[in-house]
Design a protein around this motif. Structure first.
Motif, PDB file in Angstrom:
ATOM      1  N   PRO A   5     -51.587 -29.857   0.925  1.00 28.30           N
ATOM      2  CA  PRO A   5     -51.459 -31.189   0.334  1.00 28.30           C
ATOM      3  C   PRO A   5     -52.632 -31.570  -0.580  1.00 28.30           C
ATOM      4  CG  PRO A   5     -50.893 -31.266   2.664  1.00 28.30           C
ATOM      5  CD  PRO A   5     -51.465 -29.911   2.408  1.00 28.30           C
ATOM      6  N   PHE A   6     -53.749 -30.836  -0.465  1.00 29.49           N
ATOM      7  CA  PHE A   6     -54.926 -31.131  -1.286  1.00 29.49           C
ATOM      8  C   PHE A   6     -55.131 -30.110  -2.405  1.00 29.49           C
ATOM      9  CE2 PHE A   6     -55.791 -32.588   3.071  1.00 29.49           C
ATOM     10  CZ  PHE A   6     -55.949 -33.952   2.829  1.00 29.49           C
ATOM     11  N   ALA A   7     -54.360 -29.029  -2.410  1.00 27.57           N
ATOM     12  CA  ALA A   7     -54.487 -27.977  -3.427  1.00 27.57           C
ATOM     13  C   ALA A   7     -53.098 -27.720  -4.001  1.00 27.57           C
ATOM     14  CB  ALA A   7     -55.069 -26.704  -2.810  1.00 27.57           C
ATOM     15  N   ASN A   8     -52.941 -27.945  -5.283  1.00 23.53           N
ATOM     16  CA  ASN A   8     -51.621 -27.874  -5.919  1.00 23.53           C
ATOM     17  C   ASN A   8     -51.224 -26.425  -6.208  1.00 23.53           C
ATOM     18  OD1 ASN A   8     -49.239 -28.669  -7.198  1.00 23.53           O
ATOM     19  ND2 ASN A   8     -50.238 -28.864  -9.196  1.00 23.53           N
ATOM     20  N   ILE A   9     -50.999 -25.658  -5.157  1.00 22.81           N
ATOM     21  CA  ILE A   9     -50.609 -24.256  -5.282  1.00 22.81           C
ATOM     22  C   ILE A   9     -49.158 -24.118  -4.840  1.00 22.81           C
ATOM     23  CG2 ILE A   9     -51.120 -21.880  -4.578  1.00 22.81           C
ATOM     24  CD1 ILE A   9     -53.420 -23.152  -6.103  1.00 22.81           C
ATOM     25  N   VAL A  33     -60.411 -11.817  -9.763  1.00 27.14           N
ATOM     26  CA  VAL A  33     -60.719 -13.092 -10.423  1.00 27.14           C
ATOM     27  C   VAL A  33     -59.536 -14.030 -10.215  1.00 27.14           C
ATOM     28  CG1 VAL A  33     -61.145 -14.214 -12.651  1.00 27.14           C
ATOM     29  CG2 VAL A  33     -62.183 -11.976 -12.140  1.00 27.14           C
ATOM     30  N   LEU A  34     -59.783 -15.231  -9.713  1.00 25.83           N
ATOM     31  CA  LEU A  34     -58.727 -16.218  -9.515  1.00 25.83           C
ATOM     32  C   LEU A  34     -58.670 -17.120 -10.744  1.00 25.83           C
ATOM     33  CD1 LEU A  34     -56.560 -17.503  -7.699  1.00 25.83           C
ATOM     34  CD2 LEU A  34     -58.366 -18.903  -6.683  1.00 25.83           C
ATOM     35  N   ALA A  35     -57.534 -17.104 -11.446  1.00 26.55           N
ATOM     36  CA  ALA A  35     -57.368 -17.894 -12.670  1.00 26.55           C
ATOM     37  C   ALA A  35     -56.266 -18.921 -12.468  1.00 26.55           C
ATOM     38  CB  ALA A  35     -57.028 -16.977 -13.846  1.00 26.55           C
ATOM     39  N   LEU A  36     -56.648 -20.200 -12.450  1.00 26.67           N
ATOM     40  CA  LEU A  36     -55.688 -21.292 -12.320  1.00 26.67           C
ATOM     41  C   LEU A  36     -55.365 -21.807 -13.717  1.00 26.67           C
ATOM     42  CD1 LEU A  36     -57.498 -23.311  -9.490  1.00 26.67           C
ATOM     43  CD2 LEU A  36     -55.826 -21.470  -9.204  1.00 26.67           C
ATOM     44  N   ASN A  37     -54.070 -21.886 -14.058  1.00 30.17           N
ATOM     45  CA  ASN A  37     -53.732 -22.440 -15.368  1.00 30.17           C
ATOM     46  C   ASN A  37     -52.491 -23.311 -15.264  1.00 30.17           C
ATOM     47  OD1 ASN A  37     -51.469 -20.390 -15.828  1.00 30.17           O
ATOM     48  ND2 ASN A  37     -53.251 -19.062 -15.670  1.00 30.17           N
ATOM     49  N   ARG A 144     -57.518  -7.087 -12.814  1.00 23.90           N
ATOM     50  CA  ARG A 144     -58.347  -7.617 -11.731  1.00 23.90           C
ATOM     51  C   ARG A 144     -58.116  -9.108 -11.494  1.00 23.90           C
ATOM     52  NH1 ARG A 144     -61.335  -3.747 -14.512  1.00 23.90           N
ATOM     53  NH2 ARG A 144     -62.649  -2.377 -13.245  1.00 23.90           N
ATOM     54  N   VAL A 145     -57.111  -9.693 -12.119  1.00 24.50           N
ATOM     55  CA  VAL A 145     -56.934 -11.142 -12.062  1.00 24.50           C
ATOM     56  C   VAL A 145     -55.731 -11.532 -11.210  1.00 24.50           C
ATOM     57  CG1 VAL A 145     -55.397 -11.449 -14.065  1.00 24.50           C
ATOM     58  CG2 VAL A 145     -57.073 -13.212 -13.519  1.00 24.50           C
ATOM     59  N   ILE A 146     -55.850 -12.680 -10.542  1.00 28.34           N
ATOM     60  CA  ILE A 146     -54.702 -13.324  -9.903  1.00 28.34           C
ATOM     61  C   ILE A 146     -54.407 -14.566 -10.738  1.00 28.34           C
ATOM     62  CG2 ILE A 146     -53.825 -14.442  -7.819  1.00 28.34           C
ATOM     63  CD1 ILE A 146     -56.045 -12.933  -6.276  1.00 28.34           C
ATOM     64  N   ASN A 147     -53.296 -14.555 -11.448  1.00 30.98           N
ATOM     65  CA  ASN A 147     -52.914 -15.692 -12.284  1.00 30.98           C
ATOM     66  C   ASN A 147     -52.044 -16.637 -11.470  1.00 30.98           C
ATOM     67  OD1 ASN A 147     -53.726 -16.166 -15.010  1.00 30.98           O
ATOM     68  ND2 ASN A 147     -52.909 -14.156 -15.545  1.00 30.98           N
ATOM     69  N   VAL A 148     -52.466 -17.879 -11.355  1.00 36.59           N
ATOM     70  CA  VAL A 148     -51.721 -18.870 -10.570  1.00 36.59           C
ATOM     71  C   VAL A 148     -51.367 -20.042 -11.481  1.00 36.59           C
ATOM     72  CG1 VAL A 148     -51.777 -20.437  -8.595  1.00 36.59           C
ATOM     73  CG2 VAL A 148     -52.868 -18.186  -8.437  1.00 36.59           C
ATOM     74  N   GLY A 149     -50.073 -20.255 -11.695  1.00 40.05           N
ATOM     75  CA  GLY A 149     -49.620 -21.363 -12.518  1.00 40.05           C
ATOM     76  C   GLY A 149     -49.441 -22.624 -11.683  1.00 40.05           C
ATOM     77  N   LEU A 150     -49.993 -23.738 -12.168  1.00 39.14           N
ATOM     78  CA  LEU A 150     -49.891 -25.022 -11.462  1.00 39.14           C
ATOM     79  C   LEU A 150     -48.902 -25.928 -12.193  1.00 39.14           C
ATOM     80  CD1 LEU A 150     -52.527 -23.809 -10.325  1.00 39.14           C
ATOM     81  CD2 LEU A 150     -53.506 -26.092 -10.335  1.00 39.14           C
ATOM     82  N   LYS A 151     -48.090 -26.629 -11.437  1.00 45.27           N
ATOM     83  CA  LYS A 151     -47.107 -27.537 -12.019  1.00 45.27           C
ATOM     84  C   LYS A 151     -47.647 -28.972 -12.038  1.00 45.27           C
ATOM     85  CE  LYS A 151     -42.974 -24.859 -10.906  1.00 45.27           C
ATOM     86  NZ  LYS A 151     -41.646 -24.871 -10.244  1.00 45.27           N
TER      87      LYS A 151
END
Length: 264
Positions: A5-9, A33-37, A144-151
């Motif tokens: 609820p506190f992290a928009n994943i 590498v954690l990449a939030l976009n 080496r990256v983890i790409n995580v898309g946020l809505k």
């Protein structure tokens, strides 16, 4: 569960982010590498900030985008987690530096106000960045990256959310450590048949998901799918790559030769 609820994943990306957080507690292995976009209004910075608070809290959790590769190494020399926000682009040299941080390496430069002395920064660090566009385009870093898309989300008052998070943080931190203990207990039983790049991270993720009752291979499949998505996103950031894909799609396999002409 109390973290989300506190992290928009998004739900499908949560095991990848959790595994990245657990990996940050192991100093002896390489780090992805954690990449939030995501678009504006997707809580990139607040999600980024809370993830770091649980691992390596700092007076300034989110740092401005680095101007030079030296800035990256200096930040790594005095922080456990290297953390940059609102990145609009990364130069090839900066992407090489992030690759070096992920697997371990160093930076050497002449010591200021001297002629013959050298300052060396040798580091291996977890890295987390956030951006609106996809900024990881170099092939080595993409591996080496983890790409995580946020809505985008509906915003609430920041003071209210921060107060609730401060109350929940000790429980979330304790739960992370409990999960780490279970993961490390499961780790010796995990065998990867064809390990991908970042094999140590993949094995840890497998152990984590197996300790939570998931079948063998679940994390590896998730990580491989994320890597394929990262490659696709990197291609989409290149006008040339997009044009070549459109050319091939329009050709529809009519012959072996898709295009015949000059490079220009």
């Amino acid at each position: 569960e109390e973290l989300w609820p506190f992290a928009n994943i998004q739900e499908q990306d949560r095991p990848l982010v959790l595994a990245w957080m657990l990996e940050a507690f192991r100093p002896e292995t390489p780090f992805p590498v954690l990449a939030l976009n995501g678009l504006q209004g997707s809580a990139k910075s607040s999600t980024h900030n809370r993830i770091r608070l649980l691992i390596d809290p700092n007076k300034v959790n989110l740092r401005a985008a680095p101007k030079t590769t030296e800035d990256i190494y200096i930040s790594a020399g005095v922080n456990w987690i290297v953390s940059f926000e609102n990145i609009s682009r990364l130069t090839p040299q900066q992407q090489d530096a992030l690759c070096t941080l992920a697997t371990g390496g160093g930076f050497a430069s002449r010591t200021l106000h001297t002629n013959a002395e050298e300052t060396i920064i040798e580091v291996k660090r977890p890295v987390i960045i956030n951006s609106i566009p996809v900024v990881v385009t170099a092939q080595d870093l993409t591996d080496r990256v983890i790409n995580v898309g946020l809505k985008p989300i509906d915003y609430r008052e920041e003071s209210e959310i921060n107060a609730a998070f401060e109350g929940a943080m000790p429980r979330i931190f304790g739960a992370l450590l409990d999960l780490l203990v279970k993961t490390l207990a499961q780790l010796p039983k995990v065998k990867l048949t064809k390990p991908p790049r970042m094999a140590d991270f993949t094995r840890l993720g497998e152990a984590m998901m197996q300790s939570q009752g998931h079948p063998s291979g679940a994390f590896e499949a998730l990580f491989r799918a994320n890597r394929q998505e990262s490659v696709a996103r990197a291609m989409e950031s290149s006008p040339v790559a997009v044009a070549v894909r459109e050319l091939v799609d329009a050709h529809q396999g009519q012959s072996l030769i898709v295009f015949h002409g000059t490079m220009k």
